[in-house]
Design a protein around this motif. Structure first.
Motif, PDB file in Angstrom:
ATOM      1  N   HIS A 115       0.826  -1.196   0.000  1.00 55.00           N
ATOM      2  CA  HIS A 115       0.000   0.000   0.000  1.00 55.00           C
ATOM      3  C   HIS A 115       0.863   1.250   0.000  1.00 55.00           C
ATOM      4  CE1 HIS A 115      -2.891   3.012   1.016  1.00 55.00           C
ATOM      5  NE2 HIS A 115      -3.846   2.134   0.771  1.00 55.00           N
ATOM      6  N   VAL A 116       0.563   2.151  -0.937  1.00 57.97           N
ATOM      7  CA  VAL A 116       1.336   3.388  -0.945  1.00 57.97           C
ATOM      8  C   VAL A 116       0.410   4.581  -0.796  1.00 57.97           C
ATOM      9  CG1 VAL A 116       3.057   4.758  -2.175  1.00 57.97           C
ATOM     10  CG2 VAL A 116       2.993   2.306  -2.512  1.00 57.97           C
ATOM     11  N   ALA A 117       0.193   5.012   0.458  1.00 59.66           N
ATOM     12  CA  ALA A 117      -0.440   6.312   0.694  1.00 59.66           C
ATOM     13  C   ALA A 117       0.662   7.071   1.401  1.00 59.66           C
ATOM     14  CB  ALA A 117      -1.666   6.175   1.564  1.00 59.66           C
ATOM     15  N   THR A 118       1.502   7.706   0.603  1.00 59.10           N
ATOM     16  CA  THR A 118       2.796   8.167   1.101  1.00 59.10           C
ATOM     17  C   THR A 118       2.695   9.262   2.157  1.00 59.10           C
ATOM     18  OG1 THR A 118       2.839   9.700  -0.721  1.00 59.10           O
ATOM     19  CG2 THR A 118       4.018   7.622  -1.025  1.00 59.10           C
ATOM     20  N   GLY A 119       1.571  10.016   2.161  1.00 66.94           N
ATOM     21  CA  GLY A 119       1.501  11.153   3.077  1.00 66.94           C
ATOM     22  C   GLY A 119       2.251  12.329   2.515  1.00 66.94           C
ATOM     23  N   GLU A 120       3.409  12.081   1.957  1.00 69.07           N
ATOM     24  CA  GLU A 120       4.127  13.143   1.245  1.00 69.07           C
ATOM     25  C   GLU A 120       4.867  12.527   0.070  1.00 69.07           C
ATOM     26  OE1 GLU A 120       5.767  16.972   2.407  1.00 69.07           O
ATOM     27  OE2 GLU A 120       7.726  16.004   2.238  1.00 69.07           O
ATOM     28  N   LEU A 121       4.523  13.050  -1.095  1.00 73.73           N
ATOM     29  CA  LEU A 121       5.047  12.498  -2.333  1.00 73.73           C
ATOM     30  C   LEU A 121       5.881  13.587  -2.995  1.00 73.73           C
ATOM     31  CD1 LEU A 121       4.654  10.029  -4.183  1.00 73.73           C
ATOM     32  CD2 LEU A 121       2.620  11.144  -5.100  1.00 73.73           C
ATOM     33  N   LEU A 122       7.144  13.303  -3.307  1.00 70.17           N
ATOM     34  CA  LEU A 122       7.983  14.339  -3.925  1.00 70.17           C
ATOM     35  C   LEU A 122       8.263  14.002  -5.382  1.00 70.17           C
ATOM     36  CD1 LEU A 122      10.614  14.989  -1.076  1.00 70.17           C
ATOM     37  CD2 LEU A 122       8.460  16.200  -1.539  1.00 70.17           C
ATOM     38  N   ASP A 123       8.275  15.030  -6.235  1.00 74.08           N
ATOM     39  CA  ASP A 123       8.580  14.795  -7.646  1.00 74.08           C
ATOM     40  C   ASP A 123      10.091  14.833  -7.871  1.00 74.08           C
ATOM     41  OD1 ASP A 123       9.418  17.435  -7.853  1.00 74.08           O
ATOM     42  OD2 ASP A 123       7.794  18.074  -9.184  1.00 74.08           O
ATOM     43  N   ALA A 124      10.511  14.744  -9.138  1.00 71.72           N
ATOM     44  CA  ALA A 124      11.941  14.656  -9.448  1.00 71.72           C
ATOM     45  C   ALA A 124      12.694  15.917  -9.036  1.00 71.72           C
ATOM     46  CB  ALA A 124      12.120  14.401 -10.940  1.00 71.72           C
ATOM     47  N   ARG A 125      11.989  17.021  -8.816  1.00 74.46           N
ATOM     48  CA  ARG A 125      12.636  18.266  -8.362  1.00 74.46           C
ATOM     49  C   ARG A 125      12.358  18.555  -6.885  1.00 74.46           C
ATOM     50  NH1 ARG A 125      14.602  20.924 -12.750  1.00 74.46           N
ATOM     51  NH2 ARG A 125      13.796  20.121 -14.710  1.00 74.46           N
ATOM     52  N   GLY A 126      11.870  17.553  -6.182  1.00 73.95           N
ATOM     53  CA  GLY A 126      11.675  17.694  -4.733  1.00 73.95           C
ATOM     54  C   GLY A 126      10.397  18.434  -4.349  1.00 73.95           C
ATOM     55  N   ARG A 127       9.466  18.585  -5.306  1.00 72.42           N
ATOM     56  CA  ARG A 127       8.236  19.336  -5.017  1.00 72.42           C
ATOM     57  C   ARG A 127       7.119  18.377  -4.594  1.00 72.42           C
ATOM     58  NH1 ARG A 127       8.368  22.126 -10.893  1.00 72.42           N
ATOM     59  NH2 ARG A 127       8.632  19.915 -11.355  1.00 72.42           N
ATOM     60  N   PRO A 128       6.474  18.633  -3.451  1.00 72.85           N
ATOM     61  CA  PRO A 128       5.375  17.760  -3.011  1.00 72.85           C
ATOM     62  C   PRO A 128       4.102  18.029  -3.815  1.00 72.85           C
ATOM     63  CG  PRO A 128       5.615  19.594  -1.498  1.00 72.85           C
ATOM     64  CD  PRO A 128       6.720  19.737  -2.511  1.00 72.85           C
ATOM     65  N   VAL A 129       3.165  17.102  -3.790  1.00 75.02           N
ATOM     66  CA  VAL A 129       1.854  17.373  -4.386  1.00 75.02           C
ATOM     67  C   VAL A 129       0.927  17.820  -3.261  1.00 75.02           C
ATOM     68  CG1 VAL A 129       1.116  14.915  -4.288  1.00 75.02           C
ATOM     69  CG2 VAL A 129       0.014  16.495  -5.894  1.00 75.02           C
ATOM     70  N   ARG A 130       0.378  19.020  -3.380  1.00 71.21           N
ATOM     71  CA  ARG A 130      -0.476  19.584  -2.322  1.00 71.21           C
ATOM     72  C   ARG A 130      -1.873  19.954  -2.824  1.00 71.21           C
ATOM     73  NH1 ARG A 130       2.045  17.755   1.245  1.00 71.21           N
ATOM     74  NH2 ARG A 130       3.905  18.642   2.187  1.00 71.21           N
ATOM     75  N   ASP A 131      -1.954  20.304  -4.126  1.00 70.38           N
ATOM     76  CA  ASP A 131      -3.236  20.776  -4.664  1.00 70.38           C
ATOM     77  C   ASP A 131      -3.657  19.894  -5.823  1.00 70.38           C
ATOM     78  OD1 ASP A 131      -2.872  24.173  -4.094  1.00 70.38           O
ATOM     79  OD2 ASP A 131      -1.137  22.860  -4.166  1.00 70.38           O
ATOM     80  N   LEU A 132      -4.929  19.558  -5.848  1.00 66.26           N
ATOM     81  CA  LEU A 132      -5.471  18.852  -7.007  1.00 66.26           C
ATOM     82  C   LEU A 132      -6.583  19.706  -7.600  1.00 66.26           C
ATOM     83  CD1 LEU A 132      -5.577  16.318  -8.808  1.00 66.26           C
ATOM     84  CD2 LEU A 132      -7.295  15.397  -7.231  1.00 66.26           C
ATOM     85  N   ARG A 133      -6.419  20.083  -8.853  1.00 66.30           N
ATOM     86  CA  ARG A 133      -7.460  20.852  -9.557  1.00 66.30           C
ATOM     87  C   ARG A 133      -8.240  19.902 -10.441  1.00 66.30           C
ATOM     88  NH1 ARG A 133      -5.356  26.917 -10.315  1.00 66.30           N
ATOM     89  NH2 ARG A 133      -4.583  27.008  -8.192  1.00 66.30           N
TER      90      ARG A 133
END
Ligand code: SAM
Length: 375
Positions: free
Chosen positions: A38-56
């Protein structure tokens, strides 16, 4: 225009390199979707270290306005083939995908489009999303239906609302929305939203040179002291149908100078890292404004936004050409674990920074339309 020709305009025909990149991503995501942990990471970082915080989330590709810079009539006319109902994500599918994102650290959900208030029973979707827990649940609208719907949206669990309004001058506004819609009805929508408790209302004004820059100061003056926050937005080269030119952009610096000359301003720190608008407040303490300088001061380095298109494709940049088809996974009965892993794989390989590398050349390239991907 026939459907195939239209799709070639709106969803660009990508070159071979992009196609092989897409296939590689497809393989990666499909592999991730078969992992059992199970992967509900709580904090997911992209290749440039940016988390996902907003979903439009774009809930419809239809709109009742034909803003000249967004859905020009010549392209989005009576013959335009909008997505058929079966292509749209259902409310259950949207909620399921949103839940996965919340598990990965998303704290803000924004419904947009097209015009989100045109989606039938949107209040029901809001109720479903509001149950996902501690998320800021907002919506961007042109305000045309807001006076009628504000109370129901609030009761369903909407936290705030952003209303687009490009001028207080009726002739200018009617020409920009290109359906002869009057300013007064949008102002009534803003009042209704405030009365329903959806305040402070944010008011978005896109500034296009030669079209509405004379409306900047009157707009600031009108909302000064109201508690509502006007955000002046640099005109962007989203999509491929609005004929964008750099000369049409009125820079955020120019906007701030124009307001400051009449209504003195001072800058304010951001509320949080990754905030899109640069904040300014009136020196007399009567409120604040924001400027969104996505063209002249790119903020890719702390962009935390993901976008879900009306038909369920995940885009990791507003200026994207390709999205990953999450709807296919959902409709193939992927488990929540599989979906969570797929989203994680997509976000982890994200390295988009379009606004930092924008040139006249890239601005001409095919990109998806904002009405489809969600503004
Ligand atoms: N129909 C809703 C509305 O009018 O707010 C939501 C969708 S609309 C695409 C979202 C926002 O994107 C609006 O504030 C609109 O003015 C803005 N927008 C559209 N095209 C734009 C462009 N080329 N540059 C900057 N902002 C744009």
């Amino acid at each position: 225009m026939d459907a195939n020709r239209f799709m070639a305009t709106i969803i660009p025909v990508t070159d071979l390199r992009a196609a092989s990149r897409r296939e590689a991503l497809e393989r990666l995501v499909r592999a991730a979707a078969t992992e059992s942990a199970h992967v509900a990471t709580g904090e997911l970082l992209d290749a440039r270290g940016r988390p996902v915080r907003d979903l439009r989330i774009s809930v419809t590709d239809r709109c009742n306005f034909r803003c000249v810079y967004c859905m020009p009539k010549e392209i989005f006319g009576a013959e335009h083939p909008f997505l058929p109902r079966s292509e749209l994500l259902t409310f259950e599918e949207i909620t399921r995908i949103a839940r996965v994102f919340v598990g990965h650290g998303v704290t803000k959900l924004r419904l947009t489009g097209g015009e989100p208030l045109l989606r039938r029973n949107i209040e029901r979707l809001i109720e479903m999303l509001a149950k996902l827990g501690d998320v800021d649940l907002t919506l961007t609208t042109n305000g045309a239906l807001l006076a009628k719907k504000a109370r129901g949206l609030r009761d369903a669990g909407l936290t705030r609302v952003t209303v687009s309004l490009d001028s207080l001058d009726d002739a200018t506004f009617r020409a920009m929305n290109d359906v002869d819609f009057p300013v007064a009805k949008v102002l009534a929508g803003i009042d209704a939203a405030a009365a329903a408790g959806l305040d402070p209302v944010k008011v978005n004004m896109v500034v296009k040179r030669g079209t509405n820059e004379a409306s900047i100061v009157p707009m600031a003056r009108h909302f000064k002291g109201s508690g509502h926050i006007v955000r002046f937005i640099e005109y962007m080269d989203v999509g491929a149908t609005n004929g964008w030119r750099m000369d049409d952009v009125v820079s955020a610096a120019e906007i701030v100078r124009a307001i400051d000359a009449e209504l003195p301003l001072e800058s304010v720190d951001a509320n949080y890292s990754g905030e899109v608008a640069e904040r300014w407040r009136y020196r007399d303490g009567s409120g604040e404004i924001g400027v969104i300088a996505s063209v002249t001061q790119a903020f890719c380095s702390d962009c935390t936004r993901a976008r879900l298109s009306t038909d369920g494709k995940l885009y990791t940049c507003l200026f994207g050409t390709d999205g990953f088809d999450l709807r296919a996974l959902v409709r193939e009965s992927a488990s929540d674990v599989a979906l969570g892993n797929a989203v994680a794989a997509i976000w982890r390989q994200r390295s988009d920074r379009y606004s930092e590398i924008r040139t006249a050349e890239t601005a001409r390239a095919s990109k998806v339309e904002m009405s489809y991907i969600g503004g």
